[in-house]
Every structure is written in structure tokens, then in C-alpha cells.
Scaffold this motif. Structure first.
Motif, mmCIF file in Angstrom:
data_model
loop_
_atom_site.group_PDB
_atom_site.id
_atom_site.type_symbol
_atom_site.label_atom_id
_atom_site.label_comp_id
_atom_site.label_asym_id
_atom_site.label_seq_id
_atom_site.Cartn_x
_atom_site.Cartn_y
_atom_site.Cartn_z
ATOM 1 N N CYS A 35 0.808 -1.183 -0.141
ATOM 2 C CA CYS A 35 -0.146 0.054 -0.137
ATOM 3 C C CYS A 35 0.838 1.242 0.110
ATOM 4 N N CYS A 89 -0.213 8.046 3.160
ATOM 5 C CA CYS A 89 -1.549 7.610 4.045
ATOM 6 C C CYS A 89 -1.556 8.019 5.661
ATOM 7 N N ALA A 97 -1.137 5.209 8.041
ATOM 8 C CA ALA A 97 0.161 4.273 8.026
ATOM 9 C C ALA A 97 1.009 4.175 9.105
ATOM 10 N N ALA A 144 0.469 -1.063 5.859
ATOM 11 C CA ALA A 144 0.984 -0.074 6.694
ATOM 12 C C ALA A 144 -0.050 -0.305 7.863
ATOM 13 N N CYS A 145 -1.098 -0.775 7.426
ATOM 14 C CA CYS A 145 -1.963 -1.152 8.827
ATOM 15 C C CYS A 145 -2.839 -2.184 8.639
ATOM 16 N N GLY A 193 -5.351 -3.356 4.913
ATOM 17 C CA GLY A 193 -4.978 -4.128 3.591
ATOM 18 C C GLY A 193 -5.399 -3.643 2.403
ATOM 19 N N CYS A 194 -5.299 -2.471 2.185
ATOM 20 C CA CYS A 194 -5.724 -1.828 0.855
ATOM 21 C C CYS A 194 -5.223 -2.488 -0.320
#
Ligand code: SF4
Length: 431
Positions: free
Chosen positions: A307, A313, A316, A345-346, A349-350
Motif C-alpha cells: 500500500c 496515508c 500508516a 502499513a495498517c 490491507g488496501c
């Protein structure tokens, strides 16, 4: 400042409802017929530079995204896209191979089923959650097996016409003709709509036994694919799914020069140029490689999703995409086609909605590892992000048994357990 919690799970940046992220709004576009002309792609790239922050993406599901928009630039971008003659897919996600109808190896054309299902659920769309999805896999060169779906239709070779299987959530598959399969899918979606916008197919009675287990990760459609009209498609990968708008414009120009018919955003962060003759294939491949894109199926970058991460973001916990080239490079010995990696980054899970072999997930206390699961499963323990690359270099250097695949090795050494126990990891993989 601590990262802000990600937007609610289940939210996606659609064409009509761009989503707020750390670097502004993201607008997602699926061309309704799957294809973009060169002028359209380069026009969108130009608009992305002027109206967004100049970054564009192709997602794991094969949509095109424009990043860094502001509230006042969303509508001008939509108007530019429509003025370019692009018809965006509105309504529900019904995913097909981007080569449906062109692929001589497909067992059935998925497009008529998509039309039947779309007609069948017309008027119900507002009652589904935004992530409810249908996958219709005609069984051709581009597999959709790795894609999560609430309702999955898959063609199988029959005695005459193809037979379709329909699976709803984790429920058993049923068989039938195309018309029967579409009817079954519409019935399931109608029942789902009755449960409200938070419902997923696993909430339906008898459909709750889903698992995150993955078999072999889906191969990105890279390289040459023969088409029914004797021309070729050629698939190239965007490194980690993203690039500057100028890259997309350059790819459009290269495909046109090579004699392609159109460009199609495709699964696993790829773009397909179609309608190429043999010489055009070579020309387009060379140009894409020159531009830094992935053209070889064994390129380790093809197996790593990331991501945007920090600082793009606001949610993140680490700079996922910035670290991705190093991660792909150090893990290259393991990336033999049996292993997929996700830097998230979180926990949202994009970059890869489906489970991967290894998901490294940003949390308050560092980076957690999920083995064969989605980032949402991360619970810790976490290791400092500063150590991530060196830990992975050591993991990739673990001695392998003869014939042992990357995935087998990860299972044998129980990488997730070792991740939690630093000293043991160092000593185990160092021997
Ligand atoms: S997964 Fe990445 S891009 Fe998505 S919300 Fe989390 S940090 Fe942001």
C-alpha cells in the motif's frame, strides 16, 4: 503524531464516492467494457497531474486509481473522464477476466452472465455493502481464483457447453447452465441484500465456513497471451501497483506506437495491451521494460503488493511502498511463484484484499507478520520496522532442502512463530 485509524473496513474508493486517505481523496475507475483507448489513458494521466497529486495505481482487482484529489477537484476529474468518452462501471463489482470474449482458451464468455446478474440485481445496489462482490471466471488464461468474492461463478468443461459452478461465501458449489448459474447468483444476492449493508455472503445460512487458506498465489498476467483473432495481448506489471501519471501516459504512447488496439487495467496490478502483432509485442515489451515496468513473470516485484504507506496515508505505521523494492530484492530467492507478500502499513490491507503467504502489517508497536492470511488478522507481536529488511534477508538465506519451494520453507521453519521470537529466528535461520 500517531497514525489515525483507517476508514471503516468495507469502504472502497469508488468512482462516485472517492475515499479520503492520507494524501487526499482516491478515485477508482473500472472502464465498463474493460478497455481504455490510448487517448483516454493519457487524458486521465494528464488530469491526475493537474487535479490530483500525480500518482496513479492499478489495484489487485484491476481497477485504475487516481490519488491525491481534493474535494473541489473530484467533480472536475469525473467530468474529464466522461468527456474522454470513458464509461465508468457503476453499481456493484462484478469482476471478469479483462480478456473475456477475446481469449481462445476460455471455456465460456463471462460477459452474458455479468449482464444477467447486473439486470437481476438492478435496484438492489443501495442495499449491499460496498465490498460485496461477484467474480465470474470463464476459465481462460487469466485466473481469478485468488480473488475474494461473495458469489463466485466458474466455468468448467462440460460435454457440450461449459458447465458453471456457483459458490456463495463458504457454502457448497452448485452446478448449472449459464442461465441457471446467473439465476442462482441473483437469488443469493437478493437474500444478501435483505440482510442489510453490513452483511457479507458468509452471513447467509450455510455459507459461513470460509477460510483464509491460500493455495498457490495467482500468477499476474505478464507477457504474451494469444488472442482469438490471432493477435496477442501483452501484460506488464506496475511496480507495486503504482507510478507517476507520466508513466501511464508513456505506456499509452508506447502501446499505440507498437500497434496495440487498447489498454486494459488487469488483475494483480497489471496493464494489458491487446491487438498486438508479433513485432508489436517485442516493441511494447522493450518500451515497458525501459520505463521500469515488470515484463518477466519471474521478476520478484511481481509477487509483492504494497500500500502507499507513510507518509501518503494518514493511517500508516510505516513506509510500505518505499520499502517494497528492498523487500522484493532481499526476498527474491523465496519468490519462486509459490509465495506472495503484502506490505500493509495498517490492518486495513488496501493493496491486496485477499490473503497472501506473508503479510507484514504495521501496528502501533512495529510490524507484525501474518502467515497465509489477510492483514486484518494481525494481532502481533510486532518487530521494529527498522529491522524488517535485515530480518527478511536472513529469512531468504535459510538453507533449503532439495526441491523445497519458498512456501514449503516458510511452513517448515514456521516463520510466523519465529517472527515472534527474535533470538530463536536468528539462530534457526542462521544454521
Ligand atoms: S492499508 Fe495502507 S493505504 Fe490502506 S489505510 Fe492502511 S496504511 Fe492506508
Amino acid at each position: 503524531m500517531s497514525p489515525v485509524p483507517p476508514s471503516r473496513r468495507g469502504a472502497c474508493p469508488a468512482f462516485l464516492a472517492p475515499m479520503e486517505t492520507g494524501d487526499g481523496l482516491v478515485l477508482r475507475l473500472f472502464p465498463a467494457d474493460g478497455a481504455l483507448t490510448f487517448a483516454q489513458l493519457s487524458g486521465i494521466a494528464q488530469a491526475a497531474r493537474v487535479l490530483g497529486n500525480g500518482m496513479m495505481e492499478v489495484t489487485a482487482r484491476g481497477s485504475l486509481q487516481v490519488r491525491g484529489l481534493r474535494a473541489e477537484t473530484v467533480e472536475p476529474l469525473r467530468e474529464r473522464i466522461i468527456a474522454l468518452g470513458v464509461t465508468p462501471r457503476l453499481g456493484h463489482a462484478i469482476d471478469l477476466s479483462p480478456l473475456s470474449g477475446l481469449d481462445p482458451t476460455e471455456m465460456a464468455d463471462a460477459r452474458p452472465l455479468a449482464r444477467r446478474i447486473r439486470d437481476g440485481i438492478s435496484g438492489l445496489e443501495e442495499r449491499f455493502g460496498p465490498k460485496v462482490s461477484v467474480v465470474i471466471d470463464g476459465g481462460g488464461a487469466i485466473s481469478l481464483d485468488g480473488r475474494k468474492a461473495d458469489v463466485r461463478l466458474k466455468a468448467r468443461r462440460g460435454q457440450g457447453d461449459a458447465v458453471w459452478t456457483v459458490a456463495v461465501g463458504g457454502g457448497p458449489a452448485v452446478f448449472g447452465s449459464g442461465a441457471e448459474a446467473a439465476e442462482h447468483a441473483v437469488h443469493a444476492l437478493t437474500r444478501l441484500a435483505a440482510l442489510g449493508r453490513r452483511a457479507r455472503s458468509t452471513d447467509l445460512p450455510g455459507c459461513g465456513d470460509t477460510t483464509d487458506a491460500i493455495d498457490t498465489p495467482p500468477a499476474p498476467p505478464l507477457g504474451r497471451i494469444p488472442l482469438a483473432d490471432t493477435t496477442f495481448a501483452f501484460g506488464i506489471g506496475l511496480p507495486f501497483g503504482a507510478g507517476e501519471a507520466a508513466l501511464f501516459a508513456a505506456l499509452a504512447a508506447a502501446a499505440e506506437t507498437a500497434g496495440a488496439r487498447d489498454l486494459r487495467p488487469a488483475p494483480e496490478r497489471t496493464l494489458l495491451a491487446t491487438g498486438l502483432h508479433a513485432t508489436g509485442v517485442e516493441a511494447f515489451a522493450a518500451a515497458a521494460e525501459q520505463l521500469g515496468c515488470i515484463v518477466a513473470p519471474k521478476d520478484p516485484r511481481a509477487f509483492v503488493a504494497a500500500c502507499p504507506g507513510a507518509p501518503a496515508c494518514a493511517s500508516a505505521h510505516f513506509p510500505a511502498r518505499e520499502l517494497a523494492p528492498q523487500v522484493a530484492s532481499v526476498l527474491a530467492p523465496l519468490l519462486d511463484g509459490t509465495v506472495s507478500v503484502h506490505l500493509s502499513a495498517c490492518t486495513k490491507g488496501c493493496a491486496h484484499p485477499a490473503p497472501t503467504t506473508l503479510a507484514f502489517v504495521g501496528m502501533d508497536c512495529g510490524v507484525a507478520l501474518v502467515h497465509e492470511g489477510a492483514p486484518s488478522k494481525a494481532t502481533g507481536p510486532a518487530r521494529p520496522v527498522e529491522q524488517l529488511v535485515e530480518e527478511l534477508r536472513a529469512l531468504a538465506a535459510t538453507p533449503r532442502a532439495a526441491g523445497e519451494t519458498g512456501r514449503d520453507l516458510i511452513r517448515r521453519i514456521d516463520a510466523a512463530r519465529l517472527w515472534a521470537r527474535r533470538d530463536q529466528m536468528q539462530s534457526t535461520i542462521g544454521t
